[in-house]
Design a protein around this motif. Structure first.
Motif, PDB file in Angstrom:
ATOM      1  N   TRP A  70       0.822  -1.214   0.000  1.00 18.02           N
ATOM      2  CA  TRP A  70       0.000   0.000   0.000  1.00 18.02           C
ATOM      3  C   TRP A  70       0.850   1.256   0.000  1.00 18.02           C
ATOM      4  O   TRP A  70       0.478   2.263  -0.594  1.00 18.02           O
ATOM      5  CB  TRP A  70      -0.997  -0.033   1.142  1.00 18.02           C
ATOM      6  N   SER A  71       2.002   1.219   0.624  1.00 16.57           N
ATOM      7  CA  SER A  71       2.906   2.374   0.596  1.00 16.57           C
ATOM      8  C   SER A  71       3.380   2.647  -0.834  1.00 16.57           C
ATOM      9  O   SER A  71       3.442   3.800  -1.266  1.00 16.57           O
ATOM     10  CB  SER A  71       4.107   2.123   1.510  1.00 16.57           C
ATOM     11  N   THR A  72       3.688   1.591  -1.555  1.00 21.06           N
ATOM     12  CA  THR A  72       4.111   1.742  -2.949  1.00 21.06           C
ATOM     13  C   THR A  72       3.021   2.408  -3.771  1.00 21.06           C
ATOM     14  O   THR A  72       3.281   3.319  -4.558  1.00 21.06           O
ATOM     15  CB  THR A  72       4.470   0.368  -3.555  1.00 21.06           C
ATOM     16  N   LEU A  73       1.781   1.984  -3.576  1.00 20.79           N
ATOM     17  CA  LEU A  73       0.673   2.601  -4.307  1.00 20.79           C
ATOM     18  C   LEU A  73       0.549   4.079  -3.975  1.00 20.79           C
ATOM     19  O   LEU A  73       0.392   4.921  -4.858  1.00 20.79           O
ATOM     20  CB  LEU A  73      -0.649   1.906  -3.976  1.00 20.79           C
ATOM     21  N   LYS A  74       0.609   4.383  -2.707  1.00 19.01           N
ATOM     22  CA  LYS A  74       0.435   5.765  -2.258  1.00 19.01           C
ATOM     23  C   LYS A  74       1.534   6.674  -2.803  1.00 19.01           C
ATOM     24  O   LYS A  74       1.276   7.808  -3.201  1.00 19.01           O
ATOM     25  CB  LYS A  74       0.417   5.809  -0.735  1.00 19.01           C
ATOM     26  N   GLU A  75       2.750   6.174  -2.855  1.00 18.95           N
ATOM     27  CA  GLU A  75       3.892   6.994  -3.251  1.00 18.95           C
ATOM     28  C   GLU A  75       4.124   7.068  -4.756  1.00 18.95           C
ATOM     29  O   GLU A  75       4.761   8.001  -5.227  1.00 18.95           O
ATOM     30  CB  GLU A  75       5.170   6.469  -2.579  1.00 18.95           C
ATOM     31  N   THR A  76       3.639   6.090  -5.512  1.00 19.23           N
ATOM     32  CA  THR A  76       4.041   6.029  -6.924  1.00 19.23           C
ATOM     33  C   THR A  76       2.887   6.046  -7.926  1.00 19.23           C
ATOM     34  O   THR A  76       3.141   6.035  -9.127  1.00 19.23           O
ATOM     35  CB  THR A  76       4.887   4.773  -7.209  1.00 19.23           C
ATOM     36  N   THR A  77       1.640   6.025  -7.467  1.00 19.98           N
ATOM     37  CA  THR A  77       0.533   6.019  -8.414  1.00 19.98           C
ATOM     38  C   THR A  77      -0.380   7.213  -8.183  1.00 19.98           C
ATOM     39  O   THR A  77      -0.501   7.713  -7.061  1.00 19.98           O
ATOM     40  CB  THR A  77      -0.313   4.733  -8.309  1.00 19.98           C
ATOM     41  N   GLU A  78      -0.997   7.645  -9.270  1.00 18.61           N
ATOM     42  CA  GLU A  78      -1.952   8.742  -9.190  1.00 18.61           C
ATOM     43  C   GLU A  78      -3.080   8.469 -10.174  1.00 18.61           C
ATOM     44  O   GLU A  78      -2.838   8.276 -11.369  1.00 18.61           O
ATOM     45  CB  GLU A  78      -1.273  10.066  -9.532  1.00 18.61           C
ATOM     46  N   ILE A  79      -4.303   8.438  -9.668  1.00 17.85           N
ATOM     47  CA  ILE A  79      -5.459   8.297 -10.549  1.00 17.85           C
ATOM     48  C   ILE A  79      -5.793   9.686 -11.055  1.00 17.85           C
ATOM     49  O   ILE A  79      -6.059  10.603 -10.274  1.00 17.85           O
ATOM     50  CB  ILE A  79      -6.641   7.628  -9.827  1.00 17.85           C
ATOM     51  N   LEU A  80      -5.745   9.848 -12.371  1.00 22.13           N
ATOM     52  CA  LEU A  80      -5.936  11.154 -12.995  1.00 22.13           C
ATOM     53  C   LEU A  80      -7.414  11.432 -13.250  1.00 22.13           C
ATOM     54  O   LEU A  80      -8.254  10.535 -13.169  1.00 22.13           O
ATOM     55  CB  LEU A  80      -5.138  11.209 -14.303  1.00 22.13           C
ATOM     56  N   ASP A  81      -7.715  12.682 -13.569  1.00 21.70           N
ATOM     57  CA  ASP A  81      -9.101  13.113 -13.793  1.00 21.70           C
ATOM     58  C   ASP A  81      -9.799  12.332 -14.901  1.00 21.70           C
ATOM     59  O   ASP A  81     -11.014  12.193 -14.880  1.00 21.70           O
ATOM     60  CB  ASP A  81      -9.155  14.601 -14.128  1.00 21.70           C
ATOM     61  N   ASP A  82      -9.032  11.830 -15.866  1.00 27.60           N
ATOM     62  CA  ASP A  82      -9.638  11.098 -16.983  1.00 27.60           C
ATOM     63  C   ASP A  82      -9.876   9.615 -16.657  1.00 27.60           C
ATOM     64  O   ASP A  82     -10.276   8.835 -17.509  1.00 27.60           O
ATOM     65  CB  ASP A  82      -8.800  11.240 -18.248  1.00 27.60           C
ATOM     66  N   GLY A  83      -9.593   9.211 -15.405  1.00 29.71           N
ATOM     67  CA  GLY A  83      -9.818   7.834 -14.987  1.00 29.71           C
ATOM     68  C   GLY A  83      -8.648   6.907 -15.238  1.00 29.71           C
ATOM     69  O   GLY A  83      -8.697   5.731 -14.881  1.00 29.71           O
ATOM     70  N   THR A  84      -7.592   7.420 -15.841  1.00 26.43           N
ATOM     71  CA  THR A  84      -6.403   6.600 -16.055  1.00 26.43           C
ATOM     72  C   THR A  84      -5.495   6.708 -14.833  1.00 26.43           C
ATOM     73  O   THR A  84      -5.687   7.574 -13.976  1.00 26.43           O
ATOM     74  CB  THR A  84      -5.631   7.028 -17.320  1.00 26.43           C
ATOM     75  N   THR A  85      -4.521   5.816 -14.759  1.00 25.91           N
ATOM     76  CA  THR A  85      -3.588   5.803 -13.634  1.00 25.91           C
ATOM     77  C   THR A  85      -2.181   6.054 -14.146  1.00 25.91           C
ATOM     78  O   THR A  85      -1.704   5.361 -15.043  1.00 25.91           O
ATOM     79  CB  THR A  85      -3.624   4.441 -12.907  1.00 25.91           C
ATOM     80  N   PHE A  86      -1.519   7.042 -13.569  1.00 21.60           N
ATOM     81  CA  PHE A  86      -0.129   7.343 -13.878  1.00 21.60           C
ATOM     82  C   PHE A  86       0.737   6.701 -12.812  1.00 21.60           C
ATOM     83  O   PHE A  86       0.451   6.818 -11.616  1.00 21.60           O
ATOM     84  CB  PHE A  86       0.102   8.861 -13.907  1.00 21.60           C
ATOM     85  N   VAL A  87       1.808   6.029 -13.241  1.00 23.24           N
ATOM     86  CA  VAL A  87       2.719   5.345 -12.315  1.00 23.24           C
ATOM     87  C   VAL A  87       4.111   5.935 -12.478  1.00 23.24           C
ATOM     88  O   VAL A  87       4.692   5.866 -13.566  1.00 23.24           O
ATOM     89  CB  VAL A  87       2.772   3.816 -12.592  1.00 23.24           C
ATOM     90  N   ILE A  88       4.628   6.530 -11.412  1.00 22.90           N
ATOM     91  CA  ILE A  88       6.012   7.008 -11.436  1.00 22.90           C
ATOM     92  C   ILE A  88       6.891   5.789 -11.226  1.00 22.90           C
ATOM     93  O   ILE A  88       6.742   5.075 -10.231  1.00 22.90           O
ATOM     94  CB  ILE A  88       6.259   8.040 -10.318  1.00 22.90           C
ATOM     95  N   THR A  89       7.789   5.556 -12.160  1.00 19.93           N
ATOM     96  CA  THR A  89       8.526   4.290 -12.130  1.00 19.93           C
ATOM     97  C   THR A  89      10.017   4.443 -11.892  1.00 19.93           C
ATOM     98  O   THR A  89      10.772   3.504 -12.100  1.00 19.93           O
ATOM     99  CB  THR A  89       8.299   3.526 -13.440  1.00 19.93           C
TER     100      THR A  89
END
Length: 106
Positions: free
Chosen positions: A20-39
């Motif tokens: 869950w920490s990984t999700l919180k720190e590296t993912t963002e659900i964008l306004d268009d419903g897609t998910t951006f992942v900082i890798t």
């Protein structure tokens, strides 16, 4: 038969917190419903790395809830697939993309 780690509450707790920490720190659900992942250290989404990064969460999408409202893992993974598809359609030869690249009209 249980795996020895399943009997160790400290290991289970640590794994849960890390997932869950990984999700919180590296993912963002964008306004268009897609998910951006900082890798990585560069704040871009690499196609291969983002797929690998969300792979552990795929198993969490196969539960009794089939809608993304009640299953945040499903929303996350679905959003990554949609974002990757957009990036590949935008430039099929690239392998990393910025978050600010948006579909026309978004």
């Amino acid at each position: 038969h249980q795996h020895e780690f399943e009997r160790d509450s400290k290991v289970l707790s640590m794994c849960s917190k890390l997932l869950w920490s990984t999700l919180k720190e590296t993912t963002e659900i964008l306004d268009d419903g897609t998910t951006f992942v900082i890798t990585g250290d560069i704040k871009n989404m690499w196609l291969r790395d983002s797929a690998a990064q969300v792979h552990p969460y795929v198993a969490m999408t196969a539960d009794k809830y089939h809608d993304s409202v009640r299953n945040p893992a499903r929303r996350l993974v679905s959003g990554v697939i949609k974002r990757q598809a957009f990036y590949i359609r935008h430039d099929p030869w690239a392998n990393a993309f910025r978050k600010d690249l948006r579909p026309e009209g978004a």
